[in-house]
Motif scaffolding. Structure first.
Motif, PDB file in Angstrom:
ATOM      1  N   TYR A   1      14.984  15.031  50.080  1.00  0.00           N
ATOM      2  CA  TYR A   1      15.425  16.087  50.990  1.00  0.00           C
ATOM      3  C   TYR A   1      16.795  15.701  51.527  1.00  0.00           C
ATOM      4  N   VAL A   2      17.735  16.617  51.448  1.00  0.00           N
ATOM      5  CA  VAL A   2      19.073  16.364  51.977  1.00  0.00           C
ATOM      6  C   VAL A   2      19.406  17.492  52.941  1.00  0.00           C
ATOM      7  N   GLY A   3      19.794  17.110  54.153  1.00  0.00           N
ATOM      8  CA  GLY A   3      20.093  18.117  55.167  1.00  0.00           C
ATOM      9  C   GLY A   3      21.472  17.910  55.753  1.00  0.00           C
ATOM     10  N   GLY A   4      21.971  18.954  56.379  1.00  0.00           N
ATOM     11  CA  GLY A   4      23.279  18.845  57.018  1.00  0.00           C
ATOM     12  C   GLY A   4      23.434  19.883  58.106  1.00  0.00           C
ATOM     13  N   THR A   5      24.268  19.549  59.099  1.00  0.00           N
ATOM     14  CA  THR A   5      24.619  20.530  60.125  1.00  0.00           C
ATOM     15  C   THR A   5      26.098  20.855  59.948  1.00  0.00           C
ATOM     16  N   PHE A   6      26.437  22.125  59.985  1.00  0.00           N
ATOM     17  CA  PHE A   6      27.796  22.571  59.698  1.00  0.00           C
ATOM     18  C   PHE A   6      28.321  23.425  60.860  1.00  0.00           C
ATOM     19  N   GLY A   7      29.492  23.104  61.299  1.00  0.00           N
ATOM     20  CA  GLY A   7      30.108  23.855  62.396  1.00  0.00           C
ATOM     21  C   GLY A   7      30.910  22.921  63.275  1.00  0.00           C
ATOM     22  N   GLY A   8      31.786  23.499  64.088  1.00  0.00           N
ATOM     23  CA  GLY A   8      32.614  22.712  65.004  1.00  0.00           C
ATOM     24  C   GLY A   8      31.782  22.074  66.097  1.00  0.00           C
ATOM     25  N   ARG A   9      32.393  21.150  66.833  1.00  0.00           N
ATOM     26  CA  ARG A   9      31.643  20.391  67.835  1.00  0.00           C
ATOM     27  C   ARG A   9      31.129  21.250  68.979  1.00  0.00           C
ATOM     28  N   ASN A  10      31.731  22.437  69.174  1.00  0.00           N
ATOM     29  CA  ASN A  10      31.290  23.325  70.261  1.00  0.00           C
ATOM     30  C   ASN A  10      30.328  24.406  69.787  1.00  0.00           C
ATOM     31  N   THR A  11      29.841  24.274  68.562  1.00  0.00           N
ATOM     32  CA  THR A  11      28.954  25.312  68.028  1.00  0.00           C
ATOM     33  C   THR A  11      27.483  24.905  68.187  1.00  0.00           C
ATOM     34  N   VAL A  12      26.611  25.864  67.972  1.00  0.00           N
ATOM     35  CA  VAL A  12      25.166  25.644  68.186  1.00  0.00           C
ATOM     36  C   VAL A  12      24.654  24.505  67.300  1.00  0.00           C
ATOM     37  N   MET A  13      24.964  24.566  66.024  1.00  0.00           N
ATOM     38  CA  MET A  13      24.477  23.525  65.114  1.00  0.00           C
ATOM     39  C   MET A  13      25.423  22.320  65.051  1.00  0.00           C
ATOM     40  N   GLY A  14      26.703  22.569  65.236  1.00  0.00           N
ATOM     41  CA  GLY A  14      27.684  21.476  65.194  1.00  0.00           C
ATOM     42  C   GLY A  14      27.605  20.558  66.393  1.00  0.00           C
ATOM     43  N   SER A  15      26.881  20.982  67.422  1.00  0.00           N
ATOM     44  CA  SER A  15      26.736  20.128  68.606  1.00  0.00           C
ATOM     45  C   SER A  15      25.550  19.189  68.480  1.00  0.00           C
ATOM     46  N   LEU A  16      24.799  19.308  67.385  1.00  0.00           N
ATOM     47  CA  LEU A  16      23.651  18.411  67.186  1.00  0.00           C
ATOM     48  C   LEU A  16      24.129  16.995  66.849  1.00  0.00           C
ATOM     49  N   PRO A  17      23.361  15.975  67.203  1.00  0.00           N
ATOM     50  CA  PRO A  17      23.868  14.597  67.091  1.00  0.00           C
ATOM     51  C   PRO A  17      23.973  14.050  65.671  1.00  0.00           C
ATOM     52  N   TRP A  18      23.395  14.726  64.675  1.00  0.00           N
ATOM     53  CA  TRP A  18      23.485  14.202  63.314  1.00  0.00           C
ATOM     54  C   TRP A  18      24.211  15.202  62.404  1.00  0.00           C
ATOM     55  N   ARG A  19      24.949  14.660  61.467  1.00  0.00           N
ATOM     56  CA  ARG A  19      25.746  15.481  60.552  1.00  0.00           C
ATOM     57  C   ARG A  19      25.047  15.658  59.220  1.00  0.00           C
ATOM     58  N   VAL A  20      24.526  14.545  58.717  1.00  0.00           N
ATOM     59  CA  VAL A  20      23.836  14.569  57.423  1.00  0.00           C
ATOM     60  C   VAL A  20      22.534  13.795  57.576  1.00  0.00           C
ATOM     61  N   SER A  21      21.526  14.240  56.879  1.00  0.00           N
ATOM     62  CA  SER A  21      20.253  13.503  56.880  1.00  0.00           C
ATOM     63  C   SER A  21      19.691  13.510  55.469  1.00  0.00           C
ATOM     64  N   GLY A  22      18.867  12.541  55.216  1.00  0.00           N
ATOM     65  CA  GLY A  22      18.233  12.485  53.899  1.00  0.00           C
ATOM     66  C   GLY A  22      16.864  11.843  54.005  1.00  0.00           C
ATOM     67  N   VAL A  23      15.955  12.299  53.173  1.00  0.00           N
ATOM     68  CA  VAL A  23      14.608  11.722  53.139  1.00  0.00           C
ATOM     69  C   VAL A  23      14.261  11.448  51.683  1.00  0.00           C
ATOM     70  N   LEU A  24      13.781  10.250  51.446  1.00  0.00           N
ATOM     71  CA  LEU A  24      13.240   9.933  50.120  1.00  0.00           C
ATOM     72  C   LEU A  24      11.748   9.683  50.305  1.00  0.00           C
ATOM     73  N   GLN A  25      10.957  10.429  49.564  1.00  0.00           N
ATOM     74  CA  GLN A  25       9.514  10.419  49.795  1.00  0.00           C
ATOM     75  C   GLN A  25       8.791  10.083  48.482  1.00  0.00           C
ATOM     76  N   VAL A  26       7.856   9.181  48.561  1.00  0.00           N
ATOM     77  CA  VAL A  26       7.020   8.859  47.401  1.00  0.00           C
ATOM     78  C   VAL A  26       5.566   9.062  47.819  1.00  0.00           C
ATOM     79  N   VAL A  27       4.822   9.832  47.012  1.00  0.00           N
ATOM     80  CA  VAL A  27       3.435  10.141  47.355  1.00  0.00           C
ATOM     81  C   VAL A  27       2.532   9.724  46.198  1.00  0.00           C
ATOM     82  N   ARG A  28       1.442   9.041  46.545  1.00  0.00           N
ATOM     83  CA  ARG A  28       0.430   8.679  45.552  1.00  0.00           C
ATOM     84  C   ARG A  28      -0.878   9.338  45.974  1.00  0.00           C
ATOM     85  N   TYR A  29      -1.294  10.345  45.202  1.00  0.00           N
ATOM     86  CA  TYR A  29      -2.550  11.037  45.516  1.00  0.00           C
ATOM     87  C   TYR A  29      -3.733  10.207  45.028  1.00  0.00           C
ATOM     88  N   LEU A  30      -4.769  10.193  45.828  1.00  0.00           N
ATOM     89  CA  LEU A  30      -5.935   9.368  45.511  1.00  0.00           C
ATOM     90  C   LEU A  30      -7.046  10.218  44.884  1.00  0.00           C
TER      91      LEU A  30
END
Lengths: 467, 262
Positions: free
Chosen positions: A438-467
């Motif tokens: 999963y790769v996420g991002g917030t886009f916008g200037g520092r005074n915008t709704v999403m651009g004011s969020l504390p993170w710019r880019v995020s990523g998740v690597l997930q491994v699942v083993r079903y039993l």
């Protein structure tokens, strides 16, 4: 003469019996060459699926490594340490068992081990057990159910925001995470008694969730085995819903009573064409603004000192407020499905009030914790922070046949065009193993709704083993 | 005054009209009787094992259980599909009743309404696994000779088949058009070619391995070849037919979370 007529008739009969096809007839047997030898060599008798006991659920082990790239130069500085990475290792189970002819037991639980740069090791935050559901269900008459326990009762037809999902507040376990599995699949149930009757053309449900604990504050680190009843059962709540199949609208009427007041809700959905489904959710209640509720809750739980001066919203006191999620899904001839939704949350902030939120945060760093508390409260309640929001989602399954599913979500703020997005890919290595990214991002200037969020880019690597 | 001889035009008219009238009527009858070969008339459950082949190699296996019952109002089947395997999909369920379709995901406890077009997604789409009476949703026309044409079945055995063309007669029809071959006299389906509204070939289906199930010889295996990418082939093995009293109340969105291991 007669012979000529007979010949003509014979010719006409042949023409009538064989309508012109307008194209060269192809050899239909050529299609048999497309059947692989492996299919022909497969055992000719189908193994009986009847003998295979239907599973009562699923269990899996999972590891999810999340990373954040922080945004520099925030308009409203974040008072707390912001994590840059977190690893979660979970054992997850969701099962139900028929323990008597009309009695079923359901259990759903996740035990997780956390490590991260803002999680002390060892600490209460290292180990977390999420007891999501534990329910006894009694079918006392055909399609008439009486249930008691911790139940995950969900309502709503939209994907990005569900105004009529009345038990959604405070069910998110890990607010800081953008780990989609944690947000979507690790929701806490509410302790309640529930009765449901399903008829041929409709259903009715009533539920009562009692107060079991006082409200627990936001952003605390609970004890590892704390069932978090202070989040899910901190007030008495009554729920009723009825649905009836009519005009292919699948309407559902909902009533919900809590400490705020009596909420009225409606869900409808309809197939509009072969590829389009439209849906609408509406809920209304007399309530205070999001800010007033957040401050009141903060003071009630002693997370905020009394006499807080920060109230960015102009409207004061209770008034009738509407919540709407309206949208449509479109599926084309390819495998692509797109959902487009508009969310209206009247209690949320409008553009002018958000500008004030930014201005106050810039002016005084001492106010930043209160200002961020408002956003944290909205996330905890699973309500949009702003009044207006646009949501877009796409699903493209089988990007690689039988191997790769892809999807993406996009939240757009119509005030300033800023956005929050997350793209997802799930690769099925085998029957038991799945890898997700999963790769996420917030886009916008520092005074915008999403651009004011504390993170710019995020990523998740997930491994699942079903039993 | 010369008498006008009307015998030739009348005979001509009869010769043109009768074969078409005969073929139209019998085509619908053929498809109805072929439906009866594929589908039990009584409410039933059946197990499905889908094996997906990519480039000739088996890659994925999905096991489902389907609960089907004729809607007395429309004459068409209502279907509930429950996923048993693979484990990542266990517990998922789909309701299809006319154009009302819901997908339930136990992981998020949510039901999402889906469009008819979404029945076509996947190597073996939801539209392929559910029970459908073609005669209810399609108008059949005989496009081959009334006496039948020779066609090899999936086992390369020559069969004398009626060649039919199916065009949708209502909104519930999954495909935009279909060609369908039914073995003469036995009414067994042999082959189908299914097209989108725009005329694109979506799937080729071969029906074979007929076995005695619930009072009739029914196909125990259906081979589906992807029309766009013929390297994608899915076999659908049907087993464990069982007559079952299924209440109408099962075919409700609210029942989906309660569809367990019945």
């Amino acid at each position: 003469m007669m012979r000529r007529q007979a010949t003509l008739l014979l010719l006409l009969f042949c023409l009538a019996a064989h309508p012109a096809r307008g194209e060269e007839p192809r050899d239909e047997n050529e299609d048999l060459e497309l059947i692989p030898q492996a299919v022909r060599n497969a055992p000719q008798e189908a193994p009986s699926t009847e003998e295979r006991a239907a599973p009562g659920g699923r269990a899996f082990l999972e590891n999810a490594l999340t990373g954040w790239v922080k945004r520099k130069g925030l308009a409203v500085p974040v008072p707390d340490r912001v994590g840059s990475w977190q690893n979660r290792t979970s054992a997850d189970m969701d099962y139900s068992w028929q323990i008597a002819p009309q009695l079923r037991l359901g259990l759903s639980d996740r035990l997780s081990l956390f490590e991260g740069n803002v999680i002390d090791f060892p600490s209460a935050g290292t180990l977390r057990n999420d007891f999501r559901e534990g329910v006894i269900s009694w079918e006392f008459a055909p399609r008439s159910y009486l249930e008691a326990g911790r139940i995950n009762l969900k309502s709503g037809t939209a994907l990005g925001y569900n105004p009529t999902d009345y038990f959604k507040a405070r069910t998110t376990v890990n607010l800081a995470s953008i780990d989609p599995s944690a947000l979507r699949e690790n929701r806490l149930g509410t302790v309640m008694v529930l009765a449901q009757k399903i008829w041929d053309n409709g259903s009715a449900t009533v539920a009562f969730a009692p107060k079991l604990q006082n409200s627990s504050p936001l952003a605390r680190t609970p004890a590892s085995l704390d069932p978090l009843l202070g989040q899910t059962n901190s007030e008495n709540r009554l729920f009723a819903s009825a649905s009836y199949s009519i005009a292919e609208l699948s309407p559902q009427l909902l009533l919900f009573h809590d400490d705020i007041g009596t909420h009225i809700g409606v869900n409808v959905s309809r197939v509009l064409s072969s590829g389009i489904v439209g849906y609408l959710e509406w809920s209304g209640v007399r309530e205070e603004s999001l800010t007033e509720r957040a401050i009141g809750f903060g003071q009630e739980t002693r997370a905020l000192p009394p006499g807080i001066p920060v109230v960015p919203q102009g409207a004061r006191g209770k008034g009738f407020k509407n919540d709407v999620a309206v949208g449509a899904s479109w599926t084309g001839i390819s495998k692509l499905t797109v959902n487009l939704e508009y969310h209206y949350h009247q209690a949320g902030l409008n553009g002018r009030e958000f500008d004030r939120w930014i201005t106050l945060g810039k002016r005084s760093s001492a106010l930043s914790s209160e200002l961020w508390y408002l956003r944290q409260y909205a996330a905890d309640q699973q309500e949009p922070f702003m009044q207006h929001q646009i949501f877009l989602r796409f699903d493209y399954p089988d990007a690689i046949p039988s191997r790769l599913n892809t999807s993406g979500v996009l939240f757009i703020s119509p005030y300033d065009g800023s956005s929050l997005t997350q793209l997802a890919a799930q690769y099925f290595i085998s029957r038991e193993w799945t890898v997700g990214a999963y790769v996420g991002g917030t886009f916008g200037g520092r005074n915008t709704v999403m651009g004011s969020l504390p993170w710019r880019v995020s990523g998740v690597l997930q491994v699942v083993r079903y039993l | 005054m010369k008498k006008v001889n009307l015998s030739l035009p009348i005979i001509l008219l009869l010769f043109f009209a009768v074969p078409y009238a005969f073929s139209a009527e019998s085509a619908q009858n053929i498809i109805t009787r072929s439906d009866a070969v594929r589908n039990p008339a009584e409410p039933f459950q059946v197990g499905l094992r889908l094996t997906e082949y990519v480039n000739g190699a088996a890659r994925n296996e999905v096991i489902l259980r389907v609960y089907s019952k004729i809607d007395q109002g429309t004459g068409q089947y209502k279907n509930l599909v429950r996923y048993l395997e693979p484990p990542r999909d266990a517990g998922k369920a789909v309701l299809m009743s006319g154009t009302t379709m819901w997908f339930y995901d136990p992981a998020s406890r949510t039901s999402v309404r889906i469009s008819p077009q979404q029945r076509l997604i996947g190597q073996a789409a939801e539209g392929d696994v559910v029970t459908v009476n073609f005669a209810r949703d399609y108008q059949a026309k005989l496009v081959g000779p009334p006496e039948g044409e020779m066609l090899n079945d999936a086992d390369r055995k020559p069969r004398k088949c009626w060649h039919l063309e199916l065009t949708p007669s209502n909104d519930s029809a999954i495909y935009g058009r279909a060609e369908y071959w039914v073995e003469k006299d036995s009414y067994r389906p042999v082959k189908g070619k299914f097209y989108s509204d725009s005329g694109r070939l979506l799937k080729i289906a071969y029906y074979h391995n007929f076995e005695e199930q619930l009072g009739a010889q029914r196909p125990a295996e259906i081979i589906l070849i992807d029309g766009v990418n013929p390297k994608l082939v899915t076999t659908m093995n049907l087993s464990g037919y069982k007559a079952k009293k299924i209440p109408d109340s099962w075919y409700q969105r609210e029942f989906l979370p309660r569809l367990k291991g019945e």
